[in-house]
Design an enzyme around this catalytic site. Structure first.
Site: not given
Ligand code: MNH
Length: 430
Positions: A246, A379, A372
């Site tokens: 991502t 996120c 996010f």
């Molecule tokens: Mn990320 C959830 C997008 C970077 C860890 N992330 C989500 C969701 C989105 C998302 C959209 C919600 C998903 C859902 O509703 O089903 N995340 C991104 C994007 C980037 C990103 C566009 C970068 C740009 N994410 C990261 C990074 C990490 C990370 C870096 C960890 C180091 N994300 C997560 C985790 C979740 C999440 C863990 C779930 C959170 C939860 O449900 O509590």
């Protein structure tokens, strides 16, 4: 992860949204999506009292690997709240100060590798950014280096993880293989991959059971007694699965838009030159790169690297006073379509960072920009991602002028994430 699936279902659906939105259904093999693409309806879906996260099939199929880790946990699983409360502070803006030096160190490795190519041969942008984010999450997450910049081929751990994620995507994006030989072989190989991934993480954990458990995310989880060992392993794999591609794809898309528009690139370079008058920006300086941050947001608007998220009603209800929704029926927020909704004006395809000037943001309805996700299940890695994206891009544009080869056409692969395919740059030292 890098998609081997050659699909563009989400991109096609985005193109159809103007005509079919704000709510429409499309089928993809055995999956049926109800897409929501209008800002008003997405704002309504953001109400956590009426709606909640739905673990969509594309995520459900990776549960054999990451189980009740934060991303794939069901709302009712107690480990979600335990892990959320424990890890939130480790992802705060303040915590970023602690990760800044290791992010800089990885940035330096990238520049060393790119210096050898500047003026000589093109660099692989998407691949290089994948190395950067893998190294950063490996070190910040569990003090591990995949030696991405030293090795000629991808680390087997990463190959296995990508295989597992692609296997999951194939299960939901292909007609069921009905227990045939290929299906059975693929399932066996998936089980082997998962066993290998678990083994590597368990080794890292075993190496930590001494006195000093370290100050990274793994150390924090081991130190606290709230999470069981299997869940800790799930979280480690979740950070890699959710935080690596991502983020690297977002870096690559932003770099693409900067290189494609000399005026925008020059403004970013001027900002970086004045604010960061040393070659390596300090922690405080990164968040002051306001124009660069707007360019990152604008890139996440056009190509949010996570294509969307899924919501269900807690009780039978009507969406927008018009669309009856039964409790439990999933609605998928298709982000690139939301980000081209009429609230973004006539030329929504045009890249313009100034759309994110504070007064412009205030003039749009809330929830028109959701890269996010939303609510309590949004996120957790947002700040972590944004800090490294801005830092790494600042380092790059301070050092080089970046140019896209003339015949390059932006092509986007999709799987769990969107990613630019085959993007290379010619670098000229500044
Ligand atoms: Mn990320 C959830 C997008 C970077 C860890 N992330 C989500 C969701 C989105 C998302 C959209 C919600 C998903 C859902 O509703 O089903 N995340 C991104 C994007 C980037 C990103 C566009 C970068 C740009 N994410 C990261 C990074 C990490 C990370 C870096 C960890 C180091 N994300 C997560 C985790 C979740 C999440 C863990 C779930 C959170 C939860 O449900 O509590």
């Amino acid at each position: 992860m890098t998609s081997m699936l050659h699909t563009s279902f989400m991109q096609e659906s985005t193109a159809l949204a103007r005509e079919l939105g704000p709510v429409f259904e499309r089928e993809f093999f055995n999956l049926r999506f109800t897409f929501v693409t209008g800002a008003e309806l997405v704002a309504e879906l953001a109400d956590d009292r009426r709606f909640e996260k739905h673990v969509l099939p594309a995520l459900e199929v990776v549960r054999p690997a990451i189980g009740d880790g934060l991303l794939t946990a069901y709302n009712h699983e107690p480990n979600w709240r335990k892990a959320h409360e424990l890890l939130m502070p480790a992802f705060s803006q303040t915590a970023m100060r602690g990760y800044h030096p290791l992010m800089l160190a990885v940035g330096r490795q990238l520049l060393d590798a790119w210096d050898e190519c500047a003026g000589v041969r093109p660099v692989d942008v998407t691949g290089s950014m994948a190395k950067v984010t893998l190294e950063i999450i490996g070190r910040a997450g569990f003090g591990y280096s995949f030696d991405s910049f030293e090795r000629a081929t991808t680390h087997p751990f990463v190959v296995a993880l990508e295989d597992v994620l692609n296997h999951g995507q194939r299960l939901v994006t292909r007609p069921p293989m009905a227990g045939g030989f290929l299906g059975k072989r693929a399932a066996e190989r998936n089980t082997e991959n998962i066993a290998y991934l678990n083994g590597v993480v368990d080794e890292v954990i075993a190496g930590r059971t001494g006195g000093d458990r370290g100050s990274d995310l793994l150390g924090l989880m081991l130190e606290s007694d709230t999470l069981d060992p299997v869940n800790i392993r799930n979280q480690v794999l979740t950070f890699l699965a959710a935080g690596h591609e991502t983020t690297s794809a977002a870096m690559a898309f932003t770099l693409y838009y900067l290189a494609a528009d000399p005026v925008v690139l020059q403004r970013v370079q001027e900002e970086v030159d004045t604010l960061a008058d040393v070659d390596e920006p300090l922690f405080e300086q990164v968040s002051k790169l306001r124009y660069l941050r707007r360019a990152v947001d604008e890139s996440l608007r056009l190509w949010p690297t996570a294509p969307g998220y899924s919501r269900v009603a807690k009780q039978d209800t009507t969406l927008g006073g018009k669309y009856p929704m039964r409790a439990g029926d999933p609605y998928f927020v298709l982000l690139p379509a939301l980000h081209r909704d009429t609230v973004w004006g006539e030329n929504a395809e045009h890249f313009d960072p100034d759309r994110f000037l504070p007064e412009q943001v205030r003039s749009r309805p809330p929830h028109s920009f959701k890269p996010f996700g939303t609510g309590v299940r949004a996120c957790i890695g947002r700040q972590f991602a944004l800090h490294q994206i801005a830092l790494i891009i600042a380092l790059i544009v301070r050092r080089y002028d970046i140019t896209i080869p003339q015949d390059y056409q932006l092509r986007i692969s999709e799987g769990l994430t969107f990613s630019p395919v085959g993007l290379t740059f010619q670098l000229t030292a500044r």
